[in-house]
Scaffold this active site. Structure first.
Site, PDB file in Angstrom:
ATOM      1  N   LYS A  14       0.831  -1.214   0.000  1.00  0.00           N
ATOM      2  CA  LYS A  14       0.000   0.000   0.000  1.00  0.00           C
ATOM      3  C   LYS A  14       0.864   1.262   0.000  1.00  0.00           C
ATOM      4  CE  LYS A  14      -2.063  -1.133   3.868  1.00  0.00           C
ATOM      5  NZ  LYS A  14      -1.363  -2.410   4.175  1.00  0.00           N
ATOM      6  N   ARG A  89      -9.950   0.587   8.266  1.00  0.00           N
ATOM      7  CA  ARG A  89      -9.522  -0.758   8.647  1.00  0.00           C
ATOM      8  C   ARG A  89     -10.629  -1.524   9.371  1.00  0.00           C
ATOM      9  NH1 ARG A  89      -3.689   0.417   8.670  1.00  0.00           N
ATOM     10  NH2 ARG A  89      -2.457  -1.433   9.087  1.00  0.00           N
ATOM     11  N   ARG A 128      11.551  -4.929   5.393  1.00  0.00           N
ATOM     12  CA  ARG A 128      11.206  -3.539   5.059  1.00  0.00           C
ATOM     13  C   ARG A 128      12.065  -2.518   5.807  1.00  0.00           C
ATOM     14  NH1 ARG A 128       5.052  -1.727   5.443  1.00  0.00           N
ATOM     15  NH2 ARG A 128       5.135  -2.603   7.537  1.00  0.00           N
ATOM     16  N   ARG A 162      10.871  -0.022  11.299  1.00  0.00           N
ATOM     17  CA  ARG A 162       9.796   0.195  12.263  1.00  0.00           C
ATOM     18  C   ARG A 162       9.888  -0.785  13.417  1.00  0.00           C
ATOM     19  NH1 ARG A 162       4.545   0.442   8.572  1.00  0.00           N
ATOM     20  NH2 ARG A 162       3.719  -0.666  10.383  1.00  0.00           N
ATOM     21  N   ARG A 173      -0.877  -8.623  13.487  1.00  0.00           N
ATOM     22  CA  ARG A 173      -1.403  -7.665  12.512  1.00  0.00           C
ATOM     23  C   ARG A 173      -2.175  -8.377  11.407  1.00  0.00           C
ATOM     24  NH1 ARG A 173       4.082  -4.831  11.507  1.00  0.00           N
ATOM     25  NH2 ARG A 173       3.069  -3.724   9.791  1.00  0.00           N
TER      26      ARG A 173
HETATM   27  P1  ADP Z   1       2.182  -1.860   3.252  1.00  0.00           P
HETATM   28  O1  ADP Z   1       2.184  -0.351   3.237  1.00  0.00           O
HETATM   29  O2  ADP Z   1       0.996  -2.449   2.564  1.00  0.00           O
HETATM   30  O3  ADP Z   1       2.368  -2.419   4.629  1.00  0.00           O
HETATM   31  P2  ADP Z   1       4.767  -1.606   1.892  1.00  0.00           P
HETATM   32  O4  ADP Z   1       4.463  -0.802   0.695  1.00  0.00           O
HETATM   33  O5  ADP Z   1       5.470  -0.932   3.013  1.00  0.00           O
HETATM   34  O6  ADP Z   1       3.441  -2.351   2.405  1.00  0.00           O
HETATM   35  O7  ADP Z   1       5.623  -2.866   1.406  1.00  0.00           O
HETATM   36  C1  ADP Z   1       6.142  -3.812   2.361  1.00  0.00           C
HETATM   37  C2  ADP Z   1       7.571  -4.198   1.934  1.00  0.00           C
HETATM   38  O8  ADP Z   1       7.490  -5.006   0.741  1.00  0.00           O
HETATM   39  C3  ADP Z   1       8.481  -3.029   1.569  1.00  0.00           C
HETATM   40  O9  ADP Z   1       9.787  -3.337   2.006  1.00  0.00           O
HETATM   41  C4  ADP Z   1       8.399  -2.933   0.044  1.00  0.00           C
HETATM   42  O10 ADP Z   1       9.627  -2.453  -0.506  1.00  0.00           O
HETATM   43  C5  ADP Z   1       8.157  -4.388  -0.351  1.00  0.00           C
HETATM   44  N1  ADP Z   1       7.245  -4.537  -1.500  1.00  0.00           N
HETATM   45  C6  ADP Z   1       6.193  -3.753  -1.852  1.00  0.00           C
HETATM   46  N2  ADP Z   1       5.571  -4.218  -2.962  1.00  0.00           N
HETATM   47  C7  ADP Z   1       6.244  -5.347  -3.319  1.00  0.00           C
HETATM   48  C8  ADP Z   1       6.099  -6.302  -4.400  1.00  0.00           C
HETATM   49  N3  ADP Z   1       5.131  -6.182  -5.319  1.00  0.00           N
HETATM   50  N4  ADP Z   1       6.981  -7.313  -4.451  1.00  0.00           N
HETATM   51  C9  ADP Z   1       7.972  -7.447  -3.525  1.00  0.00           C
HETATM   52  N5  ADP Z   1       8.162  -6.600  -2.494  1.00  0.00           N
HETATM   53  C10 ADP Z   1       7.317  -5.557  -2.378  1.00  0.00           C
HETATM   54  P1  ADP Z   2       0.999  -1.686   7.684  1.00  0.00           P
HETATM   55  O1  ADP Z   2       0.654  -0.979   6.411  1.00  0.00           O
HETATM   56  O2  ADP Z   2       2.327  -2.336   7.645  1.00  0.00           O
HETATM   57  O3  ADP Z   2      -0.075  -2.567   8.184  1.00  0.00           O
HETATM   58  P2  ADP Z   2       0.458   0.839   9.031  1.00  0.00           P
HETATM   59  O4  ADP Z   2       1.575   1.814   8.984  1.00  0.00           O
HETATM   60  O5  ADP Z   2      -0.694   1.065   8.139  1.00  0.00           O
HETATM   61  O6  ADP Z   2       1.133  -0.582   8.823  1.00  0.00           O
HETATM   62  O7  ADP Z   2      -0.101   0.714  10.507  1.00  0.00           O
HETATM   63  C1  ADP Z   2       0.737   0.501  11.614  1.00  0.00           C
HETATM   64  C2  ADP Z   2      -0.107   0.332  12.874  1.00  0.00           C
HETATM   65  O8  ADP Z   2      -0.834   1.562  13.111  1.00  0.00           O
HETATM   66  C3  ADP Z   2      -1.178  -0.735  12.793  1.00  0.00           C
HETATM   67  O9  ADP Z   2      -0.682  -2.027  13.130  1.00  0.00           O
HETATM   68  C4  ADP Z   2      -2.215  -0.210  13.795  1.00  0.00           C
HETATM   69  O10 ADP Z   2      -1.792  -0.461  15.134  1.00  0.00           O
HETATM   70  C5  ADP Z   2      -2.150   1.294  13.581  1.00  0.00           C
HETATM   71  N1  ADP Z   2      -3.117   1.758  12.564  1.00  0.00           N
HETATM   72  C6  ADP Z   2      -2.820   2.321  11.352  1.00  0.00           C
HETATM   73  N2  ADP Z   2      -3.944   2.647  10.679  1.00  0.00           N
HETATM   74  C7  ADP Z   2      -4.981   2.273  11.488  1.00  0.00           C
HETATM   75  C8  ADP Z   2      -6.403   2.325  11.348  1.00  0.00           C
HETATM   76  N3  ADP Z   2      -6.995   2.814  10.231  1.00  0.00           N
HETATM   77  N4  ADP Z   2      -7.147   1.844  12.379  1.00  0.00           N
HETATM   78  C9  ADP Z   2      -6.587   1.347  13.492  1.00  0.00           C
HETATM   79  N5  ADP Z   2      -5.254   1.264  13.683  1.00  0.00           N
HETATM   80  C10 ADP Z   2      -4.449   1.726  12.685  1.00  0.00           C
END
Ligand code: ADP
Ligand code: ADP
Ligand code: ZN
Length: 215
Positions: A14, A89, A128, A162, A173
């Site tokens: 995302k 979410r 990541r 992180r 999660r």
């Molecule tokens: P999210 O915001 O959904 O948690 P991220 O965009 O931070 O996910 O991506 C999680 C990790 O995976 C990052 O280290 C990113 O560089 C990597 N990543 C993102 N998209 C892909 C993909 N299509 N294939 C492999 N690795 C990916």
């Molecule tokens: P990822 O994309 O890797 O799941 P985020 O950066 O979106 O991580 O979220 C990190 C943490 O922040 C989540 O595990 C949760 O604790 C909190 N969080 C983020 N967005 C929300 C939301 N919309 N509702 C509730 N908790 C949230």
């Protein structure tokens, strides 16, 4: 101007895709995770309440998250179009967003479900890291900088990971995702705005599909 939601479990891509859409289409990335981490770092009331929940991999309360989104949507740059990253979410958040958008005379153009396999998300999250200066996202094996240890975007060599990106928290999660967030796929499908995008492949390829949806 397009407003869209990126739905998907932790690690789905995302943040990576939202950043690319920001660069290519001038859309504003609204990441509740980023906003909550800022609140924690600043030590605000909301940040204090969110800190432990985030460390444990749970979901922060709907009230706190909705208030943060409401405030962000009052800033003028959202007129360029918003990518909601990590919000909503829960169904309660989705209902609140419907109301917020209504009140602010904004519309929702598309909800993209990034379709991935849970088993691969552990590796994505464990590897990541991000640039400490510009926030560009990287991965130990899937997205490495062109020059070792130097950010492609800004040249910085300050990187960070992180605190919640560890194996124990990831399991929680993913559990929270399936229990609370996955129902939103049906919620938006019923509204006729859902688009499913396979997201196990190449980052750039997925980016092209999203770019077409963003228009
Ligand atoms: P999210 O915001 O959904 O948690 P991220 O965009 O931070 O996910 O991506 C999680 C990790 O995976 C990052 O280290 C990113 O560089 C990597 N990543 C993102 N998209 C892909 C993909 N299509 N294939 C492999 N690795 C990916
Ligand atoms: P990822 O994309 O890797 O799941 P985020 O950066 O979106 O991580 O979220 C990190 C943490 O922040 C989540 O595990 C949760 O604790 C909190 N969080 C983020 N967005 C929300 C939301 N919309 N509702 C509730 N908790 C949230
Ligand atoms: Zn950088």
């Amino acid at each position: 101007m397009t407003n869209l939601i990126l739905l998907g479990p932790p690690g789905a891509g995302k943040g990576t895709q939202a950043r690319m859409l920001t660069d290519q289409h001038g859309l504003v990335q609204l990441s509740t995770g980023d906003l909550l981490r800022e609140a924690v770092a600043a030590g605000t009331q909301a940040g204090k309440a969110a800190k432990e929940v985030m460390q444990a991999g749970g979901l922060v309360s709907d009230d706190i998250v909705i208030a943060i989104v409401n405030d962000r949507l009052d800033q003028p740059d959202v007129a360029n179009g918003v990518i909601f990253d990590g919000f909503p979410r829960t169904v309660a958040q989705a209902e609140a967003l419907d109301e917020l958008l209504d009140n602010k005379s904004m519309q929702l153009d598309a909800v993209v479900s990034l379709e991935v396999e849970d088993a691969a998300m552990i590796d994505r999250i464990s590897g990541r890291y991000t640039c400490g200066d510009c926030g560009e996202g990287y991965h130990d094996t899937f997205k490495v900088p062109a020059k070792d240890g130097v950010c492609d975007q800004c040249g910085s060599s300050e990187f960070k990971r992180r605190a919640d990106d560890n194996a124990a928290t990831v399991a929680e999660r993913l559990r929270a995702y399936h229990a609370e967030t996955a129902p939103l796929i049906n919620y938006y499908d019923a509204k006729g705005v859902l688009k499913r995008v396979p997201a196990m492949g190449d980052i750039a390829e997925i980016g092209n599909q999203l770019s077409a949806i963003a228009g």
